[in-house]
Design an enzyme around this catalytic site. Structure first.
Site, short mmCIF file in Angstrom:
data_model
loop_
_atom_site.label_atom_id
_atom_site.label_comp_id
_atom_site.label_asym_id
_atom_site.label_seq_id
_atom_site.Cartn_x
_atom_site.Cartn_y
_atom_site.Cartn_z
N THR A 31 21.35 -20.79 69.07
CA THR A 31 22.27 -22.22 69.11
C THR A 31 23.03 -21.98 69.76
O THR A 31 23.33 -20.49 70.21
CB THR A 31 23.15 -22.36 67.95
N ASP A 32 24.21 -22.05 70.11
CA ASP A 32 25.68 -21.71 70.56
C ASP A 32 26.74 -21.35 69.74
O ASP A 32 26.19 -21.06 68.08
CB ASP A 32 26.06 -23.44 71.45
#
Ligand code: BGC
Length: 770
Positions: free
Chosen positions: A294-295
């Site tokens: 994910t970011d």
């Protein structure tokens, strides 16, 4: 962001509808794959559920962060086998310390993987990505990534959070600086070049000098509404496939090892929970075999998106196809519960864990967890002279000459220069945002570069204006490593001093623009003119009657209509990296003839954005007739850009002959050859970027007025001509129709060739069914 002083670093270290075409068949399993499978099967058989979940946990160690949350209890979690990867730390010593902890103190001795935001260089910093793209020089771009791989691996890293390939058409978005601009074709070629540069031409990540790339931000982050960071994206699938997805796809096809999910939501579903995106498109259609992280805290942020509780968002992400949670710790905390409740399955957890372990295997970490990192290798590699020389050359290739009246440039090395402006002596700004491990104290400012190149020239400096006046903005910039120097004098006093300096010089060189922190993450601007009193300064300098040369530094297209009308010359230098000042001096004095072309349209005023060359025609296209009311236009400004996509001047001139085609009618399987003769008609040698565009005149869906389909950067000696040949293979004519079928449609086309997207010559041809 991410500006980490060495001291704090050291301190910290002590601690849906499925497109029919292009569905990828699963590649045949190789002998290496079989060996890897056997190894990981064996390892996973020994792992507890908790340890599997641990591999899904990516932690940030120690210092600067890009969100409100920081990772805690890192050492304890490493010892318990609850960390899969670490980022934000580097150097052989720091990495070895944590790796040893994992290898010696965790039950199964699984090595950690070390990542970092190596975005436009590691220690040797290259121009920001928007500048690199403006070079249109794929070899130079690949070389910048190759050097970043050499340096980052020598510094203990396995994994870089790059390339960022988000198509961006809105200059308000600060992160337009981090990508290649507005064009999907150019963006795709650059994405491939970057992946090759990082992962090496053979994609062999076991080599000690190759690093795993991470494609980001998947997906459509650059289309955030109103150019405001982290904002919503809502887009038709057809537009996605034709205009926004190609660079991601190109990087996947080039073998990128990992992908990062984006923060934005896409048509109502955040990318991080978007199963269509992460599984149907990425894995099933495109055949991606690597892992997805994910970011920064994107999973817990889904609570703010209104997607549910911690347990729910953790389940949404895992079920969507996310494998690793960056800093959020949602997988770590909630996956066991989600397994119990049945919200996620063991198979889903195993698949994610396997992908992380496979990445480590492909990196050779199980065979050599230290990947031949040593203090000796680091000291003989980091910022070595060849890398610095490359940084200078690549920087000058990225610069774009936007205006040059009456040969105001190049400058003479004799006489006197008034060097004015808040950016003229800045080392911090020239390396740009996301300059990661780059040490700005080693960067070359414009003043330093000019003085070194022309010791016989009298250079007098005056600041003339602060970079900005708005106190809130200044505070925000300072809070994130802006290292700004704010002059306390009134702006009248500063301008007065600058005018005096200008009056006694032969030429004024004004270095103006944005500070590095005004672009990049969380750096949207609603007003994209020169900030603060810089325009007032330029007006006062203009009034002196001295030749006025602007050197621009900025991370986005700016609205600079006054500047364009009134300056004698304008050189766009972006944030050009470690060697910025030397490279700028090379261009200003003519040691290098500028050859860059912009890859994001410059508007006349911000109200025109999003503004991009490959737009649709509409039913009432604006044709430039002033009194024609019912047209798609504004009352107060034309639709024209200030500088069109692909635009950039040279110290010489180039003339294009009429393009000729191998045939005027082709069948669907035929390749069309387009030839054009380009001549250097000026007085010095120079490089030109010849660009080929296509317009599909009639389609089952409305088609863009122009689409880049090829380009060549050629060196032409003064007076020399070359005939360039472009090949338009059948795929170049295809597009995704309303049913997302990738096909060419028979009918009329126009080929356009020229030195930018506006000044082109057209030749028609026809595609027939058979
Ligand atoms: C950015 C990413 C970056 C990550 C890790 C995020 O805020 O959006 O581009 O890779 O932080 O630092």
């Amino acid at each position: 962001m991410k500006q980490i002083p060495l001291a704090s670093l050291l301190l910290a270290l002590s601690l849906a509808p499925v497109a029919q075409a292009q569905k990828k068949p699963a590649p045949a399993a190789s002998a290496t794959d079989a060996k890897m499978k056997q190894y990981i099967d064996g390892l996973m058989a020994k792992m507890t559920t908790e340890e599997k979940i641990g591999q899904l946990n990516l932690v940030s160690v120690g210092f600067d962060v890009t969100g409100p949350v920081v990772s805690k209890d890192v050492d304890a979690n490493i010892r318990k086998g609850l960390v899969g990867g670490v980022f934000n730390t580097y150097t052989p010593v720091a990495v070895r310390k944590l790796q040893e902890m994992a290898l010696k103190e965790s039950r199964l001795h699984i090595p950690l993987m070390f990542g970092y935001d190596v975005i436009h260089g590691h220690r040797t910093v290259f121009p920001i990505a928007l500048g690199l793209a403006a070079s249109w020089d794929l070899q130079a771009i690949e070389q910048s990534a190759r050097i970043a791989a050499e340096e980052s691996t020598a510094d203990g890293l396995d994994w870089v959070f790059s390339p960022m390939v988000d198509i961006a058409r809105d200059a308000r978005w600060g992160r337009i600086s981090e990508g290649s601009g507005e064009d999907p074709y150019l963006g795709s070629r650059i994405a491939e070049a970057m992946v090759r540069g990082y992962q090496g031409p053979g994609n062999d990540l076991t080599q000690p000098n190759t690093v795993m790339a991470c494609l980001k931000h998947f997906a459509l982050y650059g289309a955030a509404e109103a150019g405001r960071d982290y904002n919503t994206t809502d887009m038709s699938r057809q537009r996605m496939y034709n205009e926004y997805l190609p660079p991601y796809k190109a990087a996947i096809d080039a073998g990128v090892g990992s992908v990062m999910s984006s923060f934005n939501d896409i048509n109502g579903i955040p990318a991080t929970a978007n199963k269509w995106l992460m599984t149907d498109l990425l894995r099933k259609q495109w055949g991606f075999q690597g892992f997805v992280c994910t970011d920064y805290t994107a999973i817990p942020e889904m609570k703010e998106h209104g997607m549910g509780t911690d347990e729910q968002v953790a389940a949404l992400a895992l079920n969507a196809g996310i494998d690793q949670d960056m800093v959020g710790e949602e997988f770590l905390k909630y996956t066991a519960k989600n397994l119990q409740s049945g919200a996620v399955s063991k198979a889903q957890l195993d698949a994610a864990c396997r992908r992380i372990l496979e990445a480590k295997y492909k990196l050779g970490l199980f065979a050599d967890p230290y990947r031949k990192v040593s203090a000796e290798r680091a000291s003989s590699t980091l910022m070595k002279p060849e890398f610095i020389a490359a940084a200078r050359d690549i920087a000058r290739r990225s610069m774009v000459l936007l205006k040059n009246d009456r040969n105001a440039l190049p400058l003479k090395k004799t006489g006197s220069i008034a060097l004015i402006g808040p950016l003229a002596n800045r080392q911090r700004d020239v390396i740009g945002s996301w300059s990661g491990a780059g040490d700005w104290h080693q960067a070359v400012s414009v003043e330093q570069g000019l003085r070194a190149a022309a010791p016989g020239l009298k250079i007098t400096y005056a600041k003339g204006a602060n970079i900005a006046d708005d106190q809130q903005m200044l505070d925000r910039l300072q809070a994130h490593g802006g290292e700004l120097e704010i002059d306390k004098r009134s702006s009248e006093e500063m301008i007065k001093e600058a005018v005096q300096v200008a009056q006694s010089a032969d030429v004024v060189v004004a270095v103006v623009g944005e500070s590095q922190g005004m672009s990049g993450e969380a750096a949207a601007r609603a007003d994209i003119t020169l900030p603060g009193q810089q325009l007032a300064l330029l007006k006062a300098l203009k009034a002196t009657g001295k030749p006025l040369v602007l050197v621009l530094m900025n991370g986005r297209p700016l609205a600079i209509s006054w500047e364009n009308q009134n300056a004698d010359a304008i050189l766009e230098t972006w944030f050009a990296g470690t060697q910025a000042g030397n490279a700028i001096a090379d261009v200003l004095f003519g040691a290098y003839n500028p050859s860059g072309k912009i890859t994001a349209t410059f508007p006349q005023v911000v109200g025109q954005v999003p503004l991009y060359y490959n737009h649709k025609n509409t039913g009432r296209p604006y044709g430039g007739v002033k009194l024609d009311k019912y047209k798609s236009r504004y009352l107060d400004v034309s639709n024209d850009p200030l500088y069109p996509f692909g635009f950039g001047l040279s110290y010489t001139t180039f003339t294009y002959g009429k393009p000729t085609l191998s045939k005027s009618t082709i069948g669907p399987a035929e390749t069309l050859t387009v030839s054009v003769t380009v001549q250097n008609t000026g007085n010095v040698d120079g490089e030109e970027v010849a660009q080929l565009y296509l317009r599909d005149m009639v389609g089952s869906s409305s088609r863009p007025v122009s689409e880049l389909k090829g380009f060549q950067k050629v060196m032409l000696k003064k007076g020399e001509s070359k005939t360039l040949t472009f090949r338009l293979a059948p795929d170049a004519l295809k597009f995704y129709n309303n049913d997302l079928k990738f096909a060419a449609e028979p009918g009329d086309f126009q080929v356009m060739v020229g030195g930018n997207s506006r000044d082109v010559q057209m030749v028609p041809f026809k595609l027939v069914a058979q």
